[in-house]
Design a protein around this motif. Sequence first.
Motif, mmCIF file in Angstrom:
data_model
loop_
_atom_site.group_PDB
_atom_site.id
_atom_site.type_symbol
_atom_site.label_atom_id
_atom_site.label_comp_id
_atom_site.label_asym_id
_atom_site.label_seq_id
_atom_site.Cartn_x
_atom_site.Cartn_y
_atom_site.Cartn_z
ATOM 1 N N ILE A 69 17.737 -15.870 -41.241
ATOM 2 C CA ILE A 69 18.203 -14.482 -41.134
ATOM 3 C C ILE A 69 19.519 -14.416 -40.377
ATOM 4 O O ILE A 69 20.456 -13.727 -40.793
ATOM 5 C CB ILE A 69 17.118 -13.609 -40.477
ATOM 6 C CG1 ILE A 69 15.937 -13.432 -41.439
ATOM 7 C CG2 ILE A 69 17.675 -12.247 -40.082
ATOM 8 C CD1 ILE A 69 14.738 -12.769 -40.824
ATOM 9 N N GLN A 78 23.192 -9.251 -45.999
ATOM 10 C CA GLN A 78 22.078 -8.480 -45.445
ATOM 11 C C GLN A 78 20.800 -9.279 -45.590
ATOM 12 O O GLN A 78 20.548 -9.890 -46.630
ATOM 13 C CB GLN A 78 21.971 -7.145 -46.184
ATOM 14 C CG GLN A 78 20.979 -6.176 -45.618
ATOM 15 C CD GLN A 78 19.596 -6.330 -46.217
ATOM 16 O OE1 GLN A 78 19.425 -6.828 -47.314
ATOM 17 N NE2 GLN A 78 18.599 -5.907 -45.476
ATOM 18 N N GLU A 80 16.474 -9.205 -44.027
ATOM 19 C CA GLU A 80 15.450 -8.618 -43.149
ATOM 20 C C GLU A 80 14.138 -9.337 -43.365
ATOM 21 O O GLU A 80 13.844 -9.829 -44.451
ATOM 22 C CB GLU A 80 15.292 -7.125 -43.416
ATOM 23 C CG GLU A 80 14.885 -6.783 -44.809
ATOM 24 C CD GLU A 80 14.963 -5.301 -45.100
ATOM 25 O OE1 GLU A 80 14.306 -4.881 -46.048
ATOM 26 O OE2 GLU A 80 15.669 -4.579 -44.378
ATOM 27 N N ARG A 81 13.395 -9.386 -42.308
ATOM 28 C CA ARG A 81 12.084 -10.021 -42.345
ATOM 29 C C ARG A 81 11.053 -9.004 -42.810
ATOM 30 O O ARG A 81 11.052 -7.860 -42.373
ATOM 31 C CB ARG A 81 11.750 -10.521 -40.952
ATOM 32 C CG ARG A 81 10.493 -11.282 -40.878
ATOM 33 C CD ARG A 81 10.310 -11.783 -39.480
ATOM 34 N NE ARG A 81 9.050 -12.468 -39.381
ATOM 35 C CZ ARG A 81 8.832 -13.480 -38.582
ATOM 36 N NH1 ARG A 81 9.789 -13.895 -37.801
ATOM 37 N NH2 ARG A 81 7.673 -14.062 -38.545
ATOM 38 N N SER A 123 16.676 -10.468 -48.878
ATOM 39 C CA SER A 123 18.096 -10.467 -48.540
ATOM 40 C C SER A 123 18.939 -10.121 -49.759
ATOM 41 O O SER A 123 18.483 -10.205 -50.888
ATOM 42 C CB SER A 123 18.516 -11.835 -47.995
ATOM 43 O OG SER A 123 18.352 -12.814 -48.990
#
Length: 186
Positions: A69, A78, A80-81, A123
Amino acid sequence: MSTTDTQSLDFDDLEQGKITKISYSEADSIKVLEKLALQKLKEYNPDNHYSPELRYSDKTSNEAAKCIIDYILFNDSQAERVNYRSFIKNNRKTPTYTLGAIAICSNEWIYRIRKREAVYIHSVINRKFVRIEVKIEATGDNNHPKGQTTYQSKIKVAESYYLTVSNFTDFYNWLNDFYLEQSKNS
């Protein structure tokens, strides 16, 4: 082991001074990530003359996900988890008995995503959706349920990328190949 029927170790056979633990050597890709993180930190706060020592590792799934990340974010994309669990529902009940009120407590996870086969990281890299699943063999995360393969095929039909990595170096190599492929196509 000892030649007797006991399960104890025979320490007489061990060599003194021999290193029995395998030391973890840091990969070159992680060193690149640490340098990039330090560079971004200096860009963000140029007045700070005391730069901290940034440490990254990919020994566990959580550490590898943090590496992936951060590397995506440092490269102006971009990521995100994805968390499967949304919140805890408190099922507290307080029935009144003849002797008084007794609280009966139980908690339950309410899942936000109905599909449990959702991946670990979502992502967008160069306007392409990339779904990344982190499965580290050393920690036993390498099981692949049937629902995951159907989800993977749906992602590929949608012309997105689905990636299963076992460490940060796998992702780093894939991302370099991806950037090379994107530069050839443009």
